[in-house]
Design a protein around this motif. Structure first.
Motif, PDB file in Angstrom:
ATOM      1  N   TYR A  48       0.854  -1.182   0.000  1.00 39.94           N
ATOM      2  CA  TYR A  48       0.000   0.000   0.000  1.00 39.94           C
ATOM      3  C   TYR A  48       0.892   1.235   0.000  1.00 39.94           C
ATOM      4  O   TYR A  48       1.906   1.267   0.686  1.00 39.94           O
ATOM      5  CB  TYR A  48      -0.869   0.047   1.257  1.00 39.94           C
ATOM      6  N   PHE A  49       0.489   2.210  -0.762  1.00 39.38           N
ATOM      7  CA  PHE A  49       1.218   3.470  -0.760  1.00 39.38           C
ATOM      8  C   PHE A  49       0.337   4.566  -0.171  1.00 39.38           C
ATOM      9  O   PHE A  49      -0.855   4.629  -0.442  1.00 39.38           O
ATOM     10  CB  PHE A  49       1.586   3.895  -2.192  1.00 39.38           C
ATOM     11  N   TYR A  50       0.960   5.433   0.587  1.00 35.53           N
ATOM     12  CA  TYR A  50       0.266   6.620   1.086  1.00 35.53           C
ATOM     13  C   TYR A  50       1.175   7.807   0.824  1.00 35.53           C
ATOM     14  O   TYR A  50       2.359   7.790   1.169  1.00 35.53           O
ATOM     15  CB  TYR A  50      -0.012   6.495   2.578  1.00 35.53           C
ATOM     16  N   LEU A  51       0.639   8.825   0.160  1.00 34.66           N
ATOM     17  CA  LEU A  51       1.435   9.983  -0.230  1.00 34.66           C
ATOM     18  C   LEU A  51       0.715  11.230   0.263  1.00 34.66           C
ATOM     19  O   LEU A  51      -0.486  11.395   0.046  1.00 34.66           O
ATOM     20  CB  LEU A  51       1.534  10.009  -1.759  1.00 34.66           C
ATOM     21  N   TYR A  52       1.447  12.112   0.955  1.00 40.90           N
ATOM     22  CA  TYR A  52       0.840  13.346   1.440  1.00 40.90           C
ATOM     23  C   TYR A  52       1.776  14.508   1.148  1.00 40.90           C
ATOM     24  O   TYR A  52       2.993  14.405   1.317  1.00 40.90           O
ATOM     25  CB  TYR A  52       0.580  13.264   2.950  1.00 40.90           C
ATOM     26  N   ALA A  53       1.208  15.638   0.665  1.00 38.88           N
ATOM     27  CA  ALA A  53       2.008  16.829   0.379  1.00 38.88           C
ATOM     28  C   ALA A  53       1.135  18.052   0.614  1.00 38.88           C
ATOM     29  O   ALA A  53      -0.009  17.945   1.062  1.00 38.88           O
ATOM     30  CB  ALA A  53       2.524  16.796  -1.052  1.00 38.88           C
ATOM     31  N   SER A  54       1.669  19.224   0.295  1.00 40.33           N
ATOM     32  CA  SER A  54       0.899  20.451   0.553  1.00 40.33           C
ATOM     33  C   SER A  54       0.053  20.866  -0.647  1.00 40.33           C
ATOM     34  O   SER A  54      -0.823  21.707  -0.517  1.00 40.33           O
ATOM     35  CB  SER A  54       1.854  21.589   0.938  1.00 40.33           C
ATOM     36  N   THR A  55       0.326  20.310  -1.823  1.00 39.54           N
ATOM     37  CA  THR A  55      -0.461  20.659  -3.012  1.00 39.54           C
ATOM     38  C   THR A  55      -0.894  19.394  -3.744  1.00 39.54           C
ATOM     39  O   THR A  55      -0.250  18.344  -3.632  1.00 39.54           O
ATOM     40  CB  THR A  55       0.351  21.546  -3.980  1.00 39.54           C
ATOM     41  N   TYR A  56      -1.949  19.532  -4.542  1.00 43.52           N
ATOM     42  CA  TYR A  56      -2.441  18.389  -5.322  1.00 43.52           C
ATOM     43  C   TYR A  56      -1.464  18.050  -6.452  1.00 43.52           C
ATOM     44  O   TYR A  56      -1.349  16.911  -6.869  1.00 43.52           O
ATOM     45  CB  TYR A  56      -3.819  18.700  -5.903  1.00 43.52           C
ATOM     46  N   ALA A  57      -0.756  19.075  -6.961  1.00 41.11           N
ATOM     47  CA  ALA A  57       0.188  18.830  -8.066  1.00 41.11           C
ATOM     48  C   ALA A  57       1.269  17.845  -7.654  1.00 41.11           C
ATOM     49  O   ALA A  57       1.723  17.027  -8.448  1.00 41.11           O
ATOM     50  CB  ALA A  57       0.829  20.152  -8.486  1.00 41.11           C
ATOM     51  N   GLU A  58       1.669  17.906  -6.395  1.00 45.21           N
ATOM     52  CA  GLU A  58       2.741  17.032  -5.931  1.00 45.21           C
ATOM     53  C   GLU A  58       2.311  15.568  -5.872  1.00 45.21           C
ATOM     54  O   GLU A  58       3.072  14.673  -6.221  1.00 45.21           O
ATOM     55  CB  GLU A  58       3.224  17.476  -4.551  1.00 45.21           C
ATOM     56  N   ILE A  59       1.081  15.335  -5.422  1.00 45.73           N
ATOM     57  CA  ILE A  59       0.650  13.934  -5.294  1.00 45.73           C
ATOM     58  C   ILE A  59       0.050  13.411  -6.589  1.00 45.73           C
ATOM     59  O   ILE A  59      -0.045  12.209  -6.790  1.00 45.73           O
ATOM     60  CB  ILE A  59      -0.365  13.756  -4.140  1.00 45.73           C
ATOM     61  N   GLY A  60      -0.351  14.311  -7.478  1.00 42.68           N
ATOM     62  CA  GLY A  60      -0.979  13.863  -8.723  1.00 42.68           C
ATOM     63  C   GLY A  60      -0.005  13.719  -9.868  1.00 42.68           C
ATOM     64  O   GLY A  60      -0.392  13.395 -10.979  1.00 42.68           O
ATOM     65  N   GLN A  61       1.274  13.941  -9.619  1.00 44.76           N
ATOM     66  CA  GLN A  61       2.273  13.892 -10.682  1.00 44.76           C
ATOM     67  C   GLN A  61       2.553  12.443 -11.108  1.00 44.76           C
ATOM     68  O   GLN A  61       2.260  11.505 -10.376  1.00 44.76           O
ATOM     69  CB  GLN A  61       3.572  14.524 -10.198  1.00 44.76           C
ATOM     70  N   PRO A  62       3.132  12.259 -12.311  1.00 47.98           N
ATOM     71  CA  PRO A  62       3.487  10.896 -12.745  1.00 47.98           C
ATOM     72  C   PRO A  62       4.561  10.301 -11.834  1.00 47.98           C
ATOM     73  O   PRO A  62       5.549  10.957 -11.536  1.00 47.98           O
ATOM     74  CB  PRO A  62       4.041  11.109 -14.148  1.00 47.98           C
ATOM     75  N   VAL A  63       4.334   9.088 -11.393  1.00 46.32           N
ATOM     76  CA  VAL A  63       5.325   8.360 -10.598  1.00 46.32           C
ATOM     77  C   VAL A  63       5.744   7.138 -11.403  1.00 46.32           C
ATOM     78  O   VAL A  63       4.900   6.416 -11.933  1.00 46.32           O
ATOM     79  CB  VAL A  63       4.747   7.938  -9.236  1.00 46.32           C
ATOM     80  N   TYR A  64       7.052   6.940 -11.517  1.00 48.95           N
ATOM     81  CA  TYR A  64       7.561   5.833 -12.322  1.00 48.95           C
ATOM     82  C   TYR A  64       8.266   4.814 -11.432  1.00 48.95           C
ATOM     83  O   TYR A  64       9.021   5.183 -10.532  1.00 48.95           O
ATOM     84  CB  TYR A  64       8.538   6.337 -13.379  1.00 48.95           C
ATOM     85  N   TYR A  65       7.989   3.534 -11.700  1.00 52.51           N
ATOM     86  CA  TYR A  65       8.702   2.451 -11.027  1.00 52.51           C
ATOM     87  C   TYR A  65       9.725   1.906 -12.019  1.00 52.51           C
ATOM     88  O   TYR A  65       9.361   1.371 -13.076  1.00 52.51           O
ATOM     89  CB  TYR A  65       7.702   1.370 -10.609  1.00 52.51           C
ATOM     90  N   ASN A  66      11.011   2.085 -11.714  1.00 52.47           N
ATOM     91  CA  ASN A  66      12.091   1.638 -12.604  1.00 52.47           C
ATOM     92  C   ASN A  66      12.713   0.372 -12.042  1.00 52.47           C
ATOM     93  O   ASN A  66      13.073   0.317 -10.869  1.00 52.47           O
ATOM     94  CB  ASN A  66      13.170   2.723 -12.711  1.00 52.47           C
ATOM     95  N   HIS A  67      12.839  -0.638 -12.877  1.00 51.47           N
ATOM     96  CA  HIS A  67      13.477  -1.880 -12.416  1.00 51.47           C
ATOM     97  C   HIS A  67      14.068  -2.617 -13.611  1.00 51.47           C
ATOM     98  O   HIS A  67      14.029  -2.111 -14.742  1.00 51.47           O
ATOM     99  CB  HIS A  67      12.460  -2.744 -11.675  1.00 51.47           C
ATOM    100  N   PHE A  68      14.588  -3.809 -13.383  1.00 47.75           N
ATOM    101  CA  PHE A  68      15.207  -4.600 -14.449  1.00 47.75           C
ATOM    102  C   PHE A  68      14.455  -5.913 -14.612  1.00 47.75           C
ATOM    103  O   PHE A  68      14.074  -6.538 -13.613  1.00 47.75           O
ATOM    104  CB  PHE A  68      16.674  -4.895 -14.120  1.00 47.75           C
ATOM    105  N   ASP A  69      14.255  -6.335 -15.858  1.00 45.62           N
ATOM    106  CA  ASP A  69      13.575  -7.608 -16.081  1.00 45.62           C
ATOM    107  C   ASP A  69      14.588  -8.759 -16.064  1.00 45.62           C
ATOM    108  O   ASP A  69      15.785  -8.549 -15.839  1.00 45.62           O
ATOM    109  CB  ASP A  69      12.749  -7.566 -17.369  1.00 45.62           C
ATOM    110  N   ALA A  70      14.094  -9.983 -16.316  1.00 50.84           N
ATOM    111  CA  ALA A  70      14.945 -11.162 -16.214  1.00 50.84           C
ATOM    112  C   ALA A  70      16.095 -11.141 -17.215  1.00 50.84           C
ATOM    113  O   ALA A  70      17.124 -11.794 -17.020  1.00 50.84           O
ATOM    114  CB  ALA A  70      14.101 -12.427 -16.412  1.00 50.84           C
ATOM    115  N   ASN A  71      15.943 -10.408 -18.308  1.00 54.79           N
ATOM    116  CA  ASN A  71      17.005 -10.351 -19.312  1.00 54.79           C
ATOM    117  C   ASN A  71      18.018  -9.239 -19.039  1.00 54.79           C
ATOM    118  O   ASN A  71      18.933  -9.022 -19.824  1.00 54.79           O
ATOM    119  CB  ASN A  71      16.397 -10.124 -20.696  1.00 54.79           C
ATOM    120  N   GLY A  72      17.812  -8.523 -17.947  1.00 55.54           N
ATOM    121  CA  GLY A  72      18.746  -7.444 -17.618  1.00 55.54           C
ATOM    122  C   GLY A  72      18.393  -6.117 -18.249  1.00 55.54           C
ATOM    123  O   GLY A  72      19.159  -5.169 -18.162  1.00 55.54           O
ATOM    124  N   ASN A  73      17.246  -6.068 -18.925  1.00 56.95           N
ATOM    125  CA  ASN A  73      16.843  -4.800 -19.538  1.00 56.95           C
ATOM    126  C   ASN A  73      16.077  -3.940 -18.532  1.00 56.95           C
ATOM    127  O   ASN A  73      15.263  -4.458 -17.765  1.00 56.95           O
ATOM    128  CB  ASN A  73      15.950  -5.042 -20.756  1.00 56.95           C
TER     129      ASN A  73
END
Lengths: 169, 404
Positions: A48-73
């Motif tokens: 579960y994620f919980y995000l709190y900030a002082s403006t809606y722009a901060e919590i509504g922005q794009p969030v990216y999850y970066n990782h590597f797959d089994a092939n190393g990409n």
């Protein structure tokens, strides 16, 4: 011809970009540095994620999850943290499967921290780690040191003692 | 393997004046919780050329940026080290980064990659007639020409400039003798043109200025001190979108004349200056100084997108090994390595020897903006053929992980 500009080096009292863990009931909690060092030995599956900030722009922005797959990409996945247009507080709650977002030290959650702003970020994690002698190891010779000893000796001391207690209750 | 559940919480504070895109929970993000601050005073720095270098961990990294402070910040952040920001302290503007791990050095903006040509011609003449002709072919990036002539009784000065610089400034000051004829012809339309002429006029003075082509913005200012007995001024201008002309006149003519011509021009790399003085004066001193610095970095290896999975161990163009200009020589798998190859022209072949650990992709953008890509999936030699390489636009070799 320009003249190279030599930097002025100073040591600040406090960092200008800080990430800290709040105080615990029992005292000062683990530091962000300690958390990072634990990654690898401990893998965190965020549920579960919980995000709190002082403006809606901060919590509504794009969030990216970066990782590597089994092939190393490397793979970058966009997390749709959508803001409800009728919500009263700039806070956001997001539910994931525990195997969907895994923090290992090589993965990251990337988002913009705006100038002069503070964000509060919490998640509930399933933590997988290399167990100790007392942890459940799921091995054929037994789950822990006591079971290994029992099987090696051909006895079942704790089970027998348990049955004795049940029989005499 | 054991499993447990826990609540984890963080407070993230950004007390700078800049927005940062921070990869949280990733190791080796060195600006987070750091307290060692490096500041560069850029109050008087010139950013207009859009290039520069910065030293990080004793390695010099090239920078290419939009010619603004914001553009420079983007380029610095794209290096992948610390997070850069600006601040104003006591009226001075600083760029700074806070980082406890990397060690930062000199920031050099608009450095030696620019060619500067300075030509100084001094003629002291004692003869009755003196003729000076200067012809400049090819416009250098920055050119400064200063001519001082002590003119005899009759003096004729003719200046012809071919080529269109981005910015052109021409300043002519003439203290004219008894008879003086000054003719200036400029062919080509610079983006911005400023012409300033100051003439102390003799008994008879004829000034003719002809400008062909209409610059976007043109400012012409003429100041004449001393009104001659007879004065003819003829100006033909094809009027630009914005034009300002100011003329002021007054008195007195000397016996001696001094002509100073200063022009600053922004344009190409090659400059040829020929100065010919005919009809030798009693005493003539001519000095010409031309300085050209630095090899042009026409081959640049860029790993901004992150390339740790393979290493380039050898480079050649048509079998000729290029000369290192910036960064470190092979082998490397990091960002920022600039080379100069003598193999310029069309249909060139770039050969790379690569040792592969993880799959990747190399994208080559040549000087004519032609793009070619190859997957890097095994160790060996990779050839990029048909490339256009020149000394104006560097060939960008972009190294990245993952298949194309």
């Amino acid at each position: 011809m320009s003249v190279p500009i030599t930097p002025i080096t100073t040591t600040l009292i406090a960092p200008v970009i800080s990430v800290s863990m709040p105080l615990q009931v029992t005292g000062i909690g683990a530091s962000y540095s300690q958390f990072l060092q634990s990654l690898g030995t401990y893998n965190y599956g965020a549920e579960y994620f919980y995000l709190y900030a002082s403006t809606y722009a901060e919590i509504g922005q794009p969030v990216y999850y970066n990782h590597f797959d089994a092939n190393g990409n490397s793979v970058s996945v966009f997390l749709p943290f959508a803001v409800d247009p009728y919500q009263q507080q700039p806070a956001l709650f997001y539910e994931t499967e525990s195997d969907q977002i895994i923090l290992t030290g090589l993965s990251s959650l990337q988002f913009t921290v705006y100038a002069g702003k503070t964000m509060y970020f919490k998640f509930f994690a399933t933590i997988a780690y290399t167990g100790s002698e007392l942890d459940d190891r799921n091995l054929p010779q037994g789950d822990n040191t006591f079971e290994e000893l029992e099987k090696a000796e051909g006895i079942s001391f704790f089970d027998d003692y348990c049955n004795y207690l049940i029989d005499n209750e | 393997m054991a499993i447990k559940r826990e609540l984890i919480q963080f407070t993230i504070v950004n007390s700078t004046d800049c927005d940062y895109n921070i990869p949280m929970f990733q190791q080796n993000v060195y600006s987070v919780n750091a307290t060692t601050k490096y500041s560069w005073d850029v109050t008087t720095a010139v950013l207009s050329c859009g290039t520069g270098t910065i030293v990080v961990n004793s390695i010099t990294y090239p920078l290419t940026y939009a010619a603004t402070l914001t553009g420079l910040l983007s380029a610095l952040n794209a290096l992948g080290f610390g997070f850069f920001c600006t601040e104003t302290v006591s009226g001075s503007t600083y760029i700074y980064v806070v980082d406890d791990t990397n060690v930062y050095g000199d920031l050099d903006l608009c450095p030696s990659g620019i060619t500067t040509t300075t030509t100084t011609t001094t003629t002291t003449a004692g003869t009755t007639t003196s003729t000076t002709t200067s012809t400049t072919t090819g416009v250098p990036t920055t050119s400064t020409t200063s001519t001082t002539t002590t003119v005899p009784t009759t003096s004729t000065t003719s200046t012809t400039t071919t080529g269109v610089p981005t910015t052109s400034t021409t300043s002519t000051t003439t203290t004219v003798p008894t008879t003086s004829t000054t003719s200036t012809t400029t062919t080509g339309v610079p983006t911005t043109s400023t012409t300033s002429t100051t003439t102390t006029v003799p008994s008879t003075s004829t000034t003719t200025t002809t400008t062909t082509g209409v610059p976007t913005t043109s400012t012409t200012s003429t100041t004449t001190t001393d009104v001659p007995t007879t004065s003819t001024t003829s100006t033909t201008t094809t009027v630009p979108e914005t034009s300002t002309t100011t003329t002021t006149s007054t008195t007195t003519a000397p016996e001696t004349s001094t002509t100073t011509t200063t022009s600053t021009t922004t344009a190409p790399e090659t400059s040829t200056t020929t100065t010919t003085t005919t009809v030798a004066p009693t005493t003539t001193t001519t000095s010409t100084t031309t300085s050209t610095t630095t090899l042009f970095e026409n081959l640049f290896f860029d790993a901004n997108a992150g390339a740790g999975g393979y290493t380039i161990t050898a480079i050649d163009v048509n079998g000729v090994t290029p000369t290192l200009v910036s960064g470190t020589n092979v082998p490397f798998n990091t960002d920022g390595h600039g080379f100069n190859t003598t193999q310029t022209g069309s249909n060139q072949t770039l050969n790379l020897s690569i040792t592969v650990v993880l799959n990747g992709c190399i994208t080559v953008t040549d000087s004519a903006s032609n793009v070619s890509q190859q997957n890097i999936n095994s160790s060996g030699n990779y050839a990029f053929t048909g490339l256009v390489i020149n000394n104006t636009t560097a060939v960008q070799v972009s190294m990245a992980d993952n298949a194309c």
